[in-house]
Enzyme design. Structure first.
Site, PDB file in Angstrom:
ATOM      1  N   SER A 146      14.416 -24.601 -16.347  1.00  0.00           N
ATOM      2  CA  SER A 146      14.240 -25.239 -17.554  1.00  0.00           C
ATOM      3  C   SER A 146      15.109 -26.219 -17.775  1.00  0.00           C
ATOM      4  CB  SER A 146      14.669 -23.859 -18.616  1.00  0.00           C
ATOM      5  OG  SER A 146      14.931 -24.227 -19.794  1.00  0.00           O
ATOM      6  N   TYR A 162      20.669 -17.561 -19.793  1.00  0.00           N
ATOM      7  CA  TYR A 162      19.210 -17.906 -19.459  1.00  0.00           C
ATOM      8  C   TYR A 162      19.361 -19.037 -18.804  1.00  0.00           C
ATOM      9  CZ  TYR A 162      14.709 -20.079 -20.146  1.00  0.00           C
ATOM     10  OH  TYR A 162      13.381 -20.558 -19.972  1.00  0.00           O
TER      11      TYR A 162
HETATM   12  N1  LIG Z   1       7.909 -21.752 -23.079  1.00  0.00           N
HETATM   13  C1  LIG Z   1       9.068 -22.640 -22.973  1.00  0.00           C
HETATM   14  O1  LIG Z   1       9.259 -23.377 -23.647  1.00  0.00           O
HETATM   15  C2  LIG Z   1       9.673 -22.547 -21.638  1.00  0.00           C
HETATM   16  C3  LIG Z   1      10.451 -23.997 -21.506  1.00  0.00           C
HETATM   17  C4  LIG Z   1      11.130 -23.981 -20.231  1.00  0.00           C
HETATM   18  C5  LIG Z   1      10.929 -23.068 -19.251  1.00  0.00           C
HETATM   19  N2  LIG Z   1       9.880 -21.940 -19.297  1.00  0.00           N
HETATM   20  C6  LIG Z   1       9.870 -21.120 -18.114  1.00  0.00           C
HETATM   21  O2  LIG Z   1       8.352 -21.005 -17.928  1.00  0.00           O
HETATM   22  C7  LIG Z   1       8.246 -19.678 -17.529  1.00  0.00           C
HETATM   23  C8  LIG Z   1       7.094 -19.274 -18.247  1.00  0.00           C
HETATM   24  O3  LIG Z   1       7.508 -18.836 -19.637  1.00  0.00           O
HETATM   25  P1  LIG Z   1       6.245 -18.908 -20.634  1.00  0.00           P
HETATM   26  O4  LIG Z   1       6.851 -19.538 -21.906  1.00  0.00           O
HETATM   27  O5  LIG Z   1       4.702 -18.796 -20.351  1.00  0.00           O
HETATM   28  O6  LIG Z   1       7.018 -17.350 -21.098  1.00  0.00           O
HETATM   29  P2  LIG Z   1       6.121 -15.919 -21.529  1.00  0.00           P
HETATM   30  O7  LIG Z   1       4.916 -16.334 -22.359  1.00  0.00           O
HETATM   31  O8  LIG Z   1       7.089 -14.860 -21.968  1.00  0.00           O
HETATM   32  O9  LIG Z   1       5.574 -15.289 -20.270  1.00  0.00           O
HETATM   33  C9  LIG Z   1       6.456 -14.749 -19.172  1.00  0.00           C
HETATM   34  C10 LIG Z   1       5.751 -14.237 -18.057  1.00  0.00           C
HETATM   35  O10 LIG Z   1       6.596 -13.707 -17.143  1.00  0.00           O
HETATM   36  C11 LIG Z   1       6.385 -12.109 -17.051  1.00  0.00           C
HETATM   37  N3  LIG Z   1       7.368 -11.249 -16.438  1.00  0.00           N
HETATM   38  C12 LIG Z   1       8.753 -11.383 -17.143  1.00  0.00           C
HETATM   39  N4  LIG Z   1       9.532 -10.333 -16.588  1.00  0.00           N
HETATM   40  C13 LIG Z   1       8.479  -9.856 -15.544  1.00  0.00           C
HETATM   41  C14 LIG Z   1       8.962  -9.161 -14.516  1.00  0.00           C
HETATM   42  N5  LIG Z   1      10.193  -8.297 -14.407  1.00  0.00           N
HETATM   43  N6  LIG Z   1       8.052  -8.899 -13.498  1.00  0.00           N
HETATM   44  C15 LIG Z   1       6.940  -9.498 -13.577  1.00  0.00           C
HETATM   45  N7  LIG Z   1       6.424 -10.371 -14.469  1.00  0.00           N
HETATM   46  C16 LIG Z   1       7.525 -10.304 -15.465  1.00  0.00           C
HETATM   47  C17 LIG Z   1       5.522 -11.821 -18.137  1.00  0.00           C
HETATM   48  O11 LIG Z   1       4.537 -10.849 -17.875  1.00  0.00           O
HETATM   49  P3  LIG Z   1       4.793  -9.101 -18.252  1.00  0.00           P
HETATM   50  O12 LIG Z   1       5.538  -9.072 -19.697  1.00  0.00           O
HETATM   51  O13 LIG Z   1       3.173  -8.802 -18.159  1.00  0.00           O
HETATM   52  O14 LIG Z   1       5.734  -8.667 -17.149  1.00  0.00           O
HETATM   53  C18 LIG Z   1       4.840 -12.847 -18.750  1.00  0.00           C
HETATM   54  O15 LIG Z   1       3.654 -13.019 -18.043  1.00  0.00           O
HETATM   55  C19 LIG Z   1       9.299 -18.969 -17.509  1.00  0.00           C
HETATM   56  O16 LIG Z   1      10.105 -18.902 -16.248  1.00  0.00           O
HETATM   57  C20 LIG Z   1      10.145 -19.504 -18.545  1.00  0.00           C
HETATM   58  O17 LIG Z   1      11.512 -19.526 -18.224  1.00  0.00           O
HETATM   59  C21 LIG Z   1       9.598 -21.954 -20.556  1.00  0.00           C
END
Ligand SMILES: NC(=O)c1ccc[n+]([C@@H]2O[C@H](COP(=O)([O-])OP(=O)(O)OC[C@H]3O[C@@H](n4cnc5c(N)ncnc54)[C@H](OP(=O)(O)O)[C@@H]3O)[C@@H](O)[C@H]2O)c1
Length: 243
Positions: A146, A162
Site C-alpha cells: 500500500s 496496517y
Molecule cells: N482498496 C484500496 O484502496 C487499497 C489501497 C492499497 C492497498 N490495498 C490492498 O489491496 C489488497 C486488496 O484490497 P481490497 O481493497 O480489494 O480489499 P477487500 O475488498 O477487503 O478484499 C480483501 C480480500 O482479502 C480476503 N481476506 C482477508 N483476510 C483473509 C484471510 N485471513 N484469509 C483469506 N483471505 C482473506 C477477503 O476475503 P474473505 O473475507 O472472503 O476472506 C477479500 O477477498 C489488500 O491487500 C489491500 O491492503 C487496497
C-alpha cells in the site's frame, strides 16, 4: 516487450471481492487459470461461477481457506492447491486486512492479527508455493502492499499498524528477490493507491477513490504476466492520488 501467450496458472489470495475478484475476472477472461483463495466460501463460489460462465470454461477454482490458519493447516492447503494444478506460474499475495483507528486504541491482539494476514500469511504462502513454481517459465511473486507502507509517502492517521505491516511485506519483497533470484524467481511489490472497494469504504466512509477495482486489475494483470521481465525486488507505487 516480453509476451507470454500461453495460459498461465495464477494463485490469487483475497479473490472473493474487491481488487482480487476483479483480477480473477480479468485473468480468466484472457484464458488463464486462477486458483482463488479467501475465507468467504459463498463469495468465492459466486466469483468463480461468474468467471466460468463468462468464459464458458472452468478456469476459476475456488479454494476457501483462512490464510491465518496456514501454520496449522499447511499440508492440507498444499495438497488442495496441488489437486488443482501441479505448477503455479504466479502468486499474487493480495488478501489484506485493514483496521483504521488511533494507535493508542489498538490492542496487541488487533495489531498481531493485522500482521498475521498482511505479513506472515503472504510470507508463508511464498514458502509453500515456491516448489510449485520450479517448472514454470514465469515464476513471479507479486505482493500487494500500500502507498501507506511506501517509504516517504504521505501517511493517513489511523493506519499505523496496517501501513507498518505493508511496509514489512515490501521489505520482505526486496530480501526475497535477492535470496531467490538465482532460482529465476522474481519477487515484486505493488504499493497501491486508493481503489474503491469495500475495504476502503468501510475504513473511510464517504471517500471516493479515483480507481475502480477493475481498472486496477487491468494494470495488475499486465504486471503479473509481463512485469517480471522488467522488475525484480522492486516496490512500485501504483497511484494517481495522494496517498
Ligand atoms: N482498496 C484500496 O484502496 C487499497 C489501497 C492499497 C492497498 N490495498 C490492498 O489491496 C489488497 C486488496 O484490497 P481490497 O481493497 O480489494 O480489499 P477487500 O475488498 O477487503 O478484499 C480483501 C480480500 O482479502 C480476503 N481476506 C482477508 N483476510 C483473509 C484471510 N485471513 N484469509 C483469506 N483471505 C482473506 C477477503 O476475503 P474473505 O473475507 O472472503 O476472506 C477479500 O477477498 C489488500 O491487500 C489491500 O491492503 C487496497
Amino acid at each position: 516487450m516480453l509476451l507470454i501467450r500461453h495460459a498461465m496458472v495464477i494463485l490469487i489470495t483475497g479473490a472473493s471481492r474487491g481488487i482480487g475478484a476483479a483480477l480473477a475476472g480479468r485473468l480468466t477472461g484472457s484464458g488463464h487459470t486462477v486458483l482463488a483463495v479467501s475465507r468467504n466460501r459463498k463469495g468465492l463460489q459466486r466469483i468463480a461461477d461468474e468467471c466460468n460462465q463468462q468464459t464458458g470454461k472452468r478456469l476459476c477454482h475456488p479454494i476457501p481457506f483462512d490464510l491465518t490458519d496456514l501454520t496449522d493447516l499447511e499440508e492440507e492447503f498444499r495438497s488442495t492447491v496441488m489437486n488443482h494444478a501441479a505448477t503455479v506460474d504466479a502468486l499474487v499475495n493480495n488478501a489484506g486486512h485493514m483496521i483504521h483507528k488511533p494507535f493508542r486504541q489498538f490492542t496487541l491482539r488487533e495489531a498481531r492479527n493485522l500482521f498475521e494476514t498482511n505479513f506472515f500469511a503472504p510470507a508463508q504462502l511464498i514458502r509453500i508455493i515456491l516448489p510449485m513454481m520450479a517448472d514454470s517459465s514465469l515464476r513471479h511473486v507479486v505482493n500487494i502492499t500500500s502507498m501507506g507502507g511506501f517509504q516517504g509517502s504521505a501517511k493517513f492517521s489511523g493506519l499505523s499498524y496496517y501501513s507498518a505491516s505493508k511496509a514489512a511485506l515490501g521489505n520482505l519483497t526486496e530480501c526475497l528477490a535477492e535470496e531467490l533470484g538465482e532460482e529465476g524467481i522474481r519477487v515484486n511489490a505493488l504499493a497501491l493507491g486508493s481503489v474503491q472497494t469495500e475495504m476502503l469504504a468501510e475504513a473511510f466512509p464517504g471517500y471516493r477513490a479515483p480507481l475502480k477495482p477493475d481498472q486496477m486489475a487491468g494494470f495488475l494483470q499486465w504486471f503479473i504476466l509481463e512485469g517480471a521481465g522488467y522488475f525484480n525486488g522492486k516496490i512500485l507505487p501504483v497511484s494517481i492520488s495522494t496517498p
